[in-house]
Design an enzyme around this catalytic site. Structure first.
Site, mmCIF file in Angstrom:
data_model
loop_
_atom_site.group_PDB
_atom_site.id
_atom_site.type_symbol
_atom_site.label_atom_id
_atom_site.label_comp_id
_atom_site.label_asym_id
_atom_site.label_seq_id
_atom_site.Cartn_x
_atom_site.Cartn_y
_atom_site.Cartn_z
ATOM 1 N N GLY A 82 0.844 -1.209 0.054
ATOM 2 C CA GLY A 82 -0.171 0.207 -0.064
ATOM 3 C C GLY A 82 0.769 1.162 0.132
ATOM 4 N N VAL A 149 2.697 -1.965 4.604
ATOM 5 C CA VAL A 149 2.906 -0.540 3.982
ATOM 6 C C VAL A 149 4.248 -0.781 3.165
ATOM 7 C CG1 VAL A 149 3.823 1.613 4.916
ATOM 8 C CG2 VAL A 149 2.327 0.228 6.356
ATOM 9 N N CYS A 150 4.015 0.166 1.832
ATOM 10 C CA CYS A 150 5.150 -0.068 0.871
ATOM 11 C C CYS A 150 6.517 0.522 1.386
ATOM 12 C CB CYS A 150 4.739 0.977 -0.387
ATOM 13 S SG CYS A 150 6.192 1.075 -1.660
ATOM 14 N N PHE A 151 6.475 1.716 2.080
ATOM 15 C CA PHE A 151 7.650 2.411 2.538
ATOM 16 C C PHE A 151 8.181 1.879 3.615
ATOM 17 C CE2 PHE A 151 6.734 5.194 -0.860
ATOM 18 C CZ PHE A 151 7.650 6.023 -1.303
#
Length: 278
Positions: A82, A149-151
């Protein structure tokens, strides 16, 4: 010596469904030989949570929080986790797998395309580098991310400054064409970002959010001040030209192309059947 010409499209702020539809249509048109390779810049209206092609909404996403924060919500055609698209510059690159500059493997093609992002950061004065996992443990961690969470962590050849992730990207290959798109974060609201996902407990959320601060960083935090978009866009425009060794030629969609994008946005990316299908 004359450089190869690629199209450059700056779409500005568009709806979530339109943004994903245009990326897919650019891939389709390029596969049909109707357009050359493309670099595209865009923004989001409203700010949007995008999820990866394989993510499960009911298990990973707090949809009530997405609504509470008045965010758009869309499923990407690419994988990954995401991403909250808010204060950022989003880019996409569309190029044939058969292009002479594109290596056969996904990770090496990722490195070649991401050279444009690296050069963009350097245009802004940041000493960016590629993240390359060095140990088997680090490689395994990339295969089994702990968070939606992508980051949360850098992947192969993503950009890091001072060891922290500064850009997140995802890639798909369809009809012989590579589509890579990603986010260059100017600033991030960590509380809002972590509101959007589900956790086993509040303690787990806080632990992950605290860890996030050591793994990811925005341009504002790196610079110690706001980095204006008017500086970011030209830096990455020049960065992609330099990194890909091409000339970017501005392009605007025809009326017929615009209608194709709008149709796909309505039928696929704007539909709940697509967004909630997994």
């Amino acid at each position: 010596m004359t450089k190869e010409q690629w199209y450059f499209i700056d779409s500005g702020a568009c709806s979530p469904a339109y943004n994903m539809a245009l990326d897919e249509m650019l891939l389709s048109w390029h596969s049909e030989g109707r357009i050359p390779p493309v670099v595209r810049f865009y923004d989001w209206d409203p700010a949007t949570l995008s999820i990866g092609y394989f993510q499960k909404v009911d298990k990973e996403i707090d949809t009530e929080a997405v609504s509470k924060h008045n965010l758009g919500f869309v499923r990407r055609p690419t994988g990954g986790r995401g991403v909250l698209h808010d204060d950022e510059l989003t880019y996409s690159v569309i190029v044939s797998e058969e292009h002479p500059a594109m290596p056969a493997t996904v990770t090496e093609a990722y490195r070649v395309i991401s050279e444009g992002i690296l050069q963009g950061f350097r245009e802004l004065g940041f000493q960016a580098e590629f993240a390359v996992p060095r140990t088997e443990e680090e490689k395994e961690a990339l295969k089994n991310p702990r968070s939606a969470v992508c980051f949360d962590a850098p992947s192969w050849y993503e950009l890091v400054v001072e060891g922290r992730k500064v850009a997140g990207s995802a890639q798909t290959r369809q009809r012989g064409v590579i589509l890579q798109h990603g986010s260059i974060i100017l600033d991030v609201d960590e509380e809002q970002l972590f509101d959007l996902f589900k956790y086993p407990s509040e303690r787990v959320r806080r632990r992950m959010q605290d860890a996030f601060k050591t793994k990811a960083v925005s341009l504002r935090e790196l610079a110690g001040q706001t980095v204006p978009m008017k500086d970011v866009r030209p830096a990455f425009y020049h960065g992609f030209q330099k990194g890909l060794d091409v000339e970017l030629v501005p392009y605007e969609l025809t009326k017929e192309q615009e209608e194709e994008v709008q149709a796909l946005a309505a039928s696929r990316y704007g539909s709940e059947a697509w967004t909630y299908r997994r």
